[in-house]
Design a protein around this motif. Structure first.
Motif, PDB file in Angstrom:
ATOM      1  N   ALA A 251      29.934  43.053  30.468  1.00  5.12           N
ATOM      2  CA  ALA A 251      30.208  44.345  31.368  1.00  5.12           C
ATOM      3  C   ALA A 251      31.322  44.294  32.017  1.00  5.12           C
ATOM      4  CB  ALA A 251      29.006  44.586  32.599  1.00  5.12           C
ATOM      5  N   THR A 252      31.780  42.784  32.316  1.00  7.38           N
ATOM      6  CA  THR A 252      32.957  42.646  33.021  1.00  7.38           C
ATOM      7  C   THR A 252      34.211  43.000  32.132  1.00  7.38           C
ATOM      8  OG1 THR A 252      32.056  40.973  34.408  1.00  7.38           O
ATOM      9  CG2 THR A 252      34.661  40.911  33.817  1.00  7.38           C
ATOM     10  N   PHE A 253      34.179  42.481  30.582  1.00 13.05           N
ATOM     11  CA  PHE A 253      35.042  42.781  29.592  1.00 13.05           C
ATOM     12  C   PHE A 253      35.259  44.408  29.458  1.00 13.05           C
ATOM     13  CE2 PHE A 253      36.128  43.410  24.938  1.00 13.05           C
ATOM     14  CZ  PHE A 253      37.400  42.678  24.920  1.00 13.05           C
ATOM     15  N   ALA A 254      34.158  45.074  29.447  1.00 15.32           N
ATOM     16  CA  ALA A 254      34.075  46.550  28.967  1.00 15.32           C
ATOM     17  C   ALA A 254      35.105  47.137  30.451  1.00 15.32           C
ATOM     18  CB  ALA A 254      32.764  47.018  29.097  1.00 15.32           C
ATOM     19  N   ALA A 255      34.676  46.605  31.422  1.00 19.94           N
ATOM     20  CA  ALA A 255      35.505  47.132  32.678  1.00 19.94           C
ATOM     21  C   ALA A 255      36.735  47.055  32.656  1.00 19.94           C
ATOM     22  CB  ALA A 255      34.891  46.715  33.961  1.00 19.94           C
ATOM     23  N   ARG A 256      37.419  45.865  32.079  1.00 19.98           N
ATOM     24  CA  ARG A 256      38.612  45.444  32.202  1.00 19.98           C
ATOM     25  C   ARG A 256      39.247  46.214  30.881  1.00 19.98           C
ATOM     26  NH1 ARG A 256      38.515  38.856  32.699  1.00 19.98           N
ATOM     27  NH2 ARG A 256      38.225  38.922  34.855  1.00 19.98           N
ATOM     28  N   LEU A 257      38.527  46.614  29.946  1.00 19.72           N
ATOM     29  CA  LEU A 257      39.112  47.405  28.824  1.00 19.72           C
ATOM     30  C   LEU A 257      39.444  48.824  29.393  1.00 19.72           C
ATOM     31  CD1 LEU A 257      37.201  46.442  25.529  1.00 19.72           C
ATOM     32  CD2 LEU A 257      39.681  46.280  25.952  1.00 19.72           C
ATOM     33  N   VAL A 258      38.501  49.176  29.991  1.00 18.65           N
ATOM     34  CA  VAL A 258      38.571  50.742  30.377  1.00 18.65           C
ATOM     35  C   VAL A 258      39.504  50.954  31.342  1.00 18.65           C
ATOM     36  CG1 VAL A 258      37.105  52.919  30.963  1.00 18.65           C
ATOM     37  CG2 VAL A 258      36.311  51.291  29.328  1.00 18.65           C
ATOM     38  N   THR A 259      40.421  51.764  31.312  1.00 15.13           N
ATOM     39  CA  THR A 259      41.359  52.051  32.546  1.00 15.13           C
ATOM     40  C   THR A 259      41.112  53.667  32.986  1.00 15.13           C
ATOM     41  OG1 THR A 259      42.975  52.947  31.149  1.00 15.13           O
ATOM     42  CG2 THR A 259      43.093  50.718  31.734  1.00 15.13           C
ATOM     43  N   ALA A 260      41.859  53.962  33.905  1.00 14.90           N
ATOM     44  CA  ALA A 260      41.699  55.394  34.398  1.00 14.90           C
ATOM     45  C   ALA A 260      42.077  56.412  33.474  1.00 14.90           C
ATOM     46  CB  ALA A 260      42.279  55.685  35.690  1.00 14.90           C
ATOM     47  N   THR A 261      42.756  55.816  32.546  1.00 15.89           N
ATOM     48  CA  THR A 261      43.378  56.825  31.241  1.00 15.89           C
ATOM     49  C   THR A 261      42.329  56.991  30.323  1.00 15.89           C
ATOM     50  OG1 THR A 261      45.643  56.434  31.825  1.00 15.89           O
ATOM     51  CG2 THR A 261      45.460  57.429  29.496  1.00 15.89           C
ATOM     52  N   ASN A 262      42.079  55.725  29.629  1.00 15.79           N
ATOM     53  CA  ASN A 262      41.202  55.781  28.229  1.00 15.79           C
ATOM     54  C   ASN A 262      39.762  55.786  28.416  1.00 15.79           C
ATOM     55  OD1 ASN A 262      40.365  53.015  29.103  1.00 15.79           O
ATOM     56  ND2 ASN A 262      42.117  51.978  27.796  1.00 15.79           N
ATOM     57  N   MET A 263      39.447  56.223  30.029  1.00 11.78           N
ATOM     58  CA  MET A 263      38.123  56.481  30.095  1.00 11.78           C
ATOM     59  C   MET A 263      37.951  57.828  29.389  1.00 11.78           C
ATOM     60  SD  MET A 263      35.112  56.111  31.465  1.00 11.78           S
ATOM     61  CE  MET A 263      35.169  54.957  32.853  1.00 11.78           C
ATOM     62  N   TYR A 264      38.905  58.585  29.176  1.00 16.58           N
ATOM     63  CA  TYR A 264      38.644  59.921  28.487  1.00 16.58           C
ATOM     64  C   TYR A 264      38.205  59.562  26.877  1.00 16.58           C
ATOM     65  CZ  TYR A 264      40.995  62.631  32.408  1.00 16.58           C
ATOM     66  OH  TYR A 264      41.100  63.104  33.532  1.00 16.58           O
ATOM     67  N   VAL A 265      38.945  58.402  26.369  1.00 16.52           N
ATOM     68  CA  VAL A 265      38.709  58.273  25.036  1.00 16.52           C
ATOM     69  C   VAL A 265      37.316  57.841  25.001  1.00 16.52           C
ATOM     70  CG1 VAL A 265      39.419  56.779  23.263  1.00 16.52           C
ATOM     71  CG2 VAL A 265      41.133  57.426  24.735  1.00 16.52           C
ATOM     72  N   VAL A 266      36.711  56.944  25.818  1.00 16.84           N
ATOM     73  CA  VAL A 266      35.342  56.398  26.129  1.00 16.84           C
ATOM     74  C   VAL A 266      34.331  57.591  25.732  1.00 16.84           C
ATOM     75  CG1 VAL A 266      33.611  55.178  27.229  1.00 16.84           C
ATOM     76  CG2 VAL A 266      36.070  54.427  27.090  1.00 16.84           C
ATOM     77  N   LEU A 267      34.770  58.682  26.605  1.00 14.57           N
ATOM     78  CA  LEU A 267      34.002  59.724  26.879  1.00 14.57           C
ATOM     79  C   LEU A 267      34.001  60.297  25.171  1.00 14.57           C
ATOM     80  CD1 LEU A 267      34.158  61.365  30.118  1.00 14.57           C
ATOM     81  CD2 LEU A 267      32.467  60.126  29.351  1.00 14.57           C
TER      82      LEU A 267
END
Length: 206
Positions: free
Chosen positions: A35-51
């Motif tokens: 969970a910590t690693f995932a949170a560090r990977l996801v920034t305010a920008t690439n959260m769009y990519v996750v979706l």
């Protein structure tokens, strides 16, 4: 049974909560690290990519059925393996958001207009995704492959130049260019090339 089939989501929730309990009970340290690693990977920008990647997981999961995985099995006549697998990524992302407040804060900043556009696009694309799960859909894509190959270069350049004006994140721009260029190239084949015998012969040799 058809009298309770509309309650499939309750079965899913029971399975997910049992899975969550077992993971938290026996794998808590590993879960915290993930969970910590995932949170560090996801920034305010690439959260769009996750979706945008989440729906692609659904396509990948459906594709597993063609490799022999028993996704359409119904253990005990109640649990649908396909339903469990299709919605599992969303449950896992929700769990990560719950445990990582910074990630939840970034997620909450996503534009409602973007979310609405993704939902509408997913609804419109559903029939085509389902078609791809069958042989006719794969044949249609195969028939269009050379047309897509011939036209995608100029479409990628054109859409790239247009979308650069939007000042969006590079990851999001890349996904948008791929989606728009691929869709337009396939549409050119379906609506023009495939319907004109001469063009079909010129661009696909048949």
């Amino acid at each position: 049974d058809e009298n309770i089939s509309h309650l499939w989501f309750l079965v899913n929730l029971i399975v997910y909560f049992l899975l969550a309990y077992l993971l938290v009970r026996y794998c808590r340290p590993a879960l915290r690290l993930i969970a910590t690693f995932a949170a560090r990977l996801v920034t305010a920008t690439n959260m769009y990519v996750v979706l945008l990647l989440l729906p692609l997981l659904n396509v990948a999961i459906r594709a597993l059925s063609t490799l022999g995985f028993p996704l359409y099995a119904h253990p005990f006549g109640v649990v649908s393996i396909m339903n469990i697998m299709i919605y599992l990524p969303y449950f896992l992302v929700g769990g990560v958001l719950y445990t990582q407040r910074d990630m939840l804060h970034k997620f909450s900043k996503i534009s409602p207009l973007f979310s609405a556009a993704v939902i509408v696009a997913a609804i419109l694309a559903t029939p085509y995704v389902e078609q791809l799960a069958g042989v006719p859909g794969r044949v249609a894509i195969s028939d269009a492959s050379y047309t897509v190959y011939l036209f995608h270069h100029i479409l990628v350049i054109a859409f790239g130049l247009l979308l650069l004006q939007l000042k969006l994140a590079p990851e999001l721009l890349m996904l948008m260019v791929i989606a728009f260029a691929g869709s337009c190239a396939y549409a050119m084949h379906y609506f023009v090339v495939a319907r004109v015998p001469v063009m079909r012969w010129l661009f696909n040799g048949k």
